[in-house]
Design a protein around this motif. Structure first.
Motif, PDB file in Angstrom:
ATOM      1  N   ARG A  12      -8.283  -3.701   7.647  1.00 45.69           N
ATOM      2  CA  ARG A  12      -7.835  -2.700   6.677  1.00 45.69           C
ATOM      3  C   ARG A  12      -8.422  -1.320   7.004  1.00 45.69           C
ATOM      4  O   ARG A  12      -9.624  -1.162   7.162  1.00 45.69           O
TER       5      ARG A  12
ATOM      6  N   ASP B 200      -2.363   1.089  -2.578  1.00 50.30           N
ATOM      7  CA  ASP B 200      -2.691   0.210  -3.689  1.00 50.30           C
ATOM      8  C   ASP B 200      -3.705   0.888  -4.611  1.00 50.30           C
ATOM      9  O   ASP B 200      -3.989   2.078  -4.473  1.00 50.30           O
ATOM     10  N   LYS B 201      -4.236   0.133  -5.553  1.00 52.78           N
ATOM     11  CA  LYS B 201      -5.152   0.692  -6.553  1.00 52.78           C
ATOM     12  C   LYS B 201      -6.340   1.389  -5.903  1.00 52.78           C
ATOM     13  O   LYS B 201      -6.740   2.486  -6.297  1.00 52.78           O
ATOM     14  N   GLU B 202      -6.919   0.753  -4.891  1.00 48.29           N
ATOM     15  CA  GLU B 202      -8.076   1.338  -4.208  1.00 48.29           C
ATOM     16  C   GLU B 202      -7.699   2.640  -3.500  1.00 48.29           C
ATOM     17  O   GLU B 202      -8.448   3.621  -3.526  1.00 48.29           O
ATOM     18  N   ASP B 203      -6.516   2.648  -2.884  1.00 53.15           N
ATOM     19  CA  ASP B 203      -6.044   3.871  -2.226  1.00 53.15           C
ATOM     20  C   ASP B 203      -5.893   5.007  -3.235  1.00 53.15           C
ATOM     21  O   ASP B 203      -6.307   6.145  -2.973  1.00 53.15           O
ATOM     22  N   TYR B 204      -5.302   4.711  -4.374  1.00 55.29           N
ATOM     23  CA  TYR B 204      -5.085   5.748  -5.382  1.00 55.29           C
ATOM     24  C   TYR B 204      -6.404   6.278  -5.943  1.00 55.29           C
ATOM     25  O   TYR B 204      -6.506   7.465  -6.280  1.00 55.29           O
ATOM     26  N   GLU B 205      -7.406   5.420  -6.017  1.00 53.41           N
ATOM     27  CA  GLU B 205      -8.721   5.887  -6.458  1.00 53.41           C
ATOM     28  C   GLU B 205      -9.286   6.892  -5.456  1.00 53.41           C
ATOM     29  O   GLU B 205      -9.856   7.920  -5.837  1.00 53.41           O
ATOM     30  N   HIS B 206      -9.121   6.596  -4.173  1.00 53.76           N
ATOM     31  CA  HIS B 206      -9.565   7.529  -3.140  1.00 53.76           C
ATOM     32  C   HIS B 206      -8.779   8.835  -3.219  1.00 53.76           C
ATOM     33  O   HIS B 206      -9.352   9.926  -3.145  1.00 53.76           O
TER      34      HIS B 206
ATOM     35  N   ARG C  67       0.840  -1.191   0.000  1.00 51.81           N
ATOM     36  CA  ARG C  67       0.000   0.000   0.000  1.00 51.81           C
ATOM     37  C   ARG C  67       0.881   1.249   0.000  1.00 51.81           C
ATOM     38  O   ARG C  67       1.989   1.200   0.499  1.00 51.81           O
TER      39      ARG C  67
ATOM     40  N   GLU D 186      -8.867   2.788   5.817  1.00 50.74           N
ATOM     41  CA  GLU D 186      -9.031   3.473   4.538  1.00 50.74           C
ATOM     42  C   GLU D 186      -8.563   4.924   4.623  1.00 50.74           C
ATOM     43  O   GLU D 186      -8.423   5.485   5.707  1.00 50.74           O
ATOM     44  N   CYS D 187      -8.321   5.508   3.452  1.00 51.82           N
ATOM     45  CA  CYS D 187      -7.897   6.905   3.369  1.00 51.82           C
ATOM     46  C   CYS D 187      -9.014   7.826   3.864  1.00 51.82           C
ATOM     47  O   CYS D 187     -10.196   7.478   3.778  1.00 51.82           O
TER      48      CYS D 187
END
Length: 273
Positions: free
Chosen positions: A266, A152-158, A150, A268-269
């Motif tokens: 986990r 990761d892809k989900e983090d970057y979307e946020h 991390r 989240e941002c």
């Protein structure tokens, strides 16, 4: 409707120029996780980025002076729920002069506690106007099994969505300070004490000594470390091309066990505007 916005002087400013505004990226990132987050946010907001590396122990931070027309991303990792003292001292030397600041706290999936609110206070005392705050997760600098790979892809979307919201706030000339979580007085700073050891793979190239943010490693003898100066940032492990520095195995096992409960779920941002 006219496709323009106004700057702080009331002058008309095309939206295209807002996208290309200068961004100062002020980052303390010994192992690189925090810089990944700061780099992403900065490039989403602007193509013109000026970097100030708070991890560089040889830099004279007094020489940096911003203006109220500038915007800065001030990003640091959370060390046991607090701002690393080294980063705090170096941010305090920079002259904010009313520049807008988006403060960023990056942590290893345990908790960031009072880090963000402390960073707000440090930035404001240095003359920055805090208009937003971001919390993100990166791989734990010591216990790598937590938050592995991390952001990761989900983090970057946020983070992309956060950057858009931050950009929109700047376009509206909304420079209000958001409510930021944390406690004053801050939680007590935890002692460091985790000092990486040199292995037989060391060829004494001196890279670890030159890259240490606080100069804790002897340049003439890299095996010698000033334990009172070391901040346990793990940069020496990260930069060594020979993998010749490691944390004691038993100590690492204890750290992993202590973090297991808090780091399993986990996180989240978060964005505060």
């Amino acid at each position: 409707m006219e496709n323009v916005q106004r700057n702080t002087k009331g002058e008309l400013l095309p939206i295209e120029e807002i996208k290309d505004m200068n961004i100062y990226e002020i980052t303390f990132s010994p192992t690189g996780g925090t810089k990944k987050v700061a780099d992403f946010l900065a490039t989403e907001l602007s193509q013109e980025i000026r970097c100030i590396d708070l991890s560089n122990g040889n830099e004279d931070f007094h020489k940096f002076s911003l203006t109220n027309e500038d915007t800065a991303i001030v990003a640091i990792p959370s060390y046991s729920g607090r701002v690393p003292s080294t980063a705090a001292e170096r941010i305090a030397k920079i002259q904010g002069n009313g520049a807008k600041a988006v403060i960023v706290c990056v942590y290893g999936n345990r908790a960031y506690e009072d880090t963000l609110v402390e960073l707000q206070d440090i930035a404001q005392q240095a003359g920055f106007s805090v208009i937003g705050a971001v919390v993100a997760i990166a791989e734990h600098s010591i216990a790598h099994r937590y938050a592995t790979n991390r952001p990761d892809k989900e983090d970057y979307e946020h983070l992309r969505a956060f950057a858009e919201q931050i950009g929109n706030k700047l376009r509206r000339n909304d420079f209000s300070t958001p409510a930021i979580p944390g406690n004053r007085p801050y939680r007590k700073a935890a002692p460091t004490g985790i000092v990486p050891k040199v292995t037989k793979a060391c060829i004494q190239c001196g890279l670890c000594a030159s890259k240490c943010p606080v100069g804790a490693i002897d340049k003439n003898n890299p095996a010698k470390v000033n334990k009172k100066v070391c901040i346990s940032c793990m940069r020496c492990i990260t930069v060594c091309p020979h993998h010749a520095r490691k944390v004691n195995g038993l100590l690492l096992a204890i750290v992993n066990m202590m973090l297991k409960k808090a780091c399993t779920v986990r996180k989240e941002c978060e964005l505060y505007l």
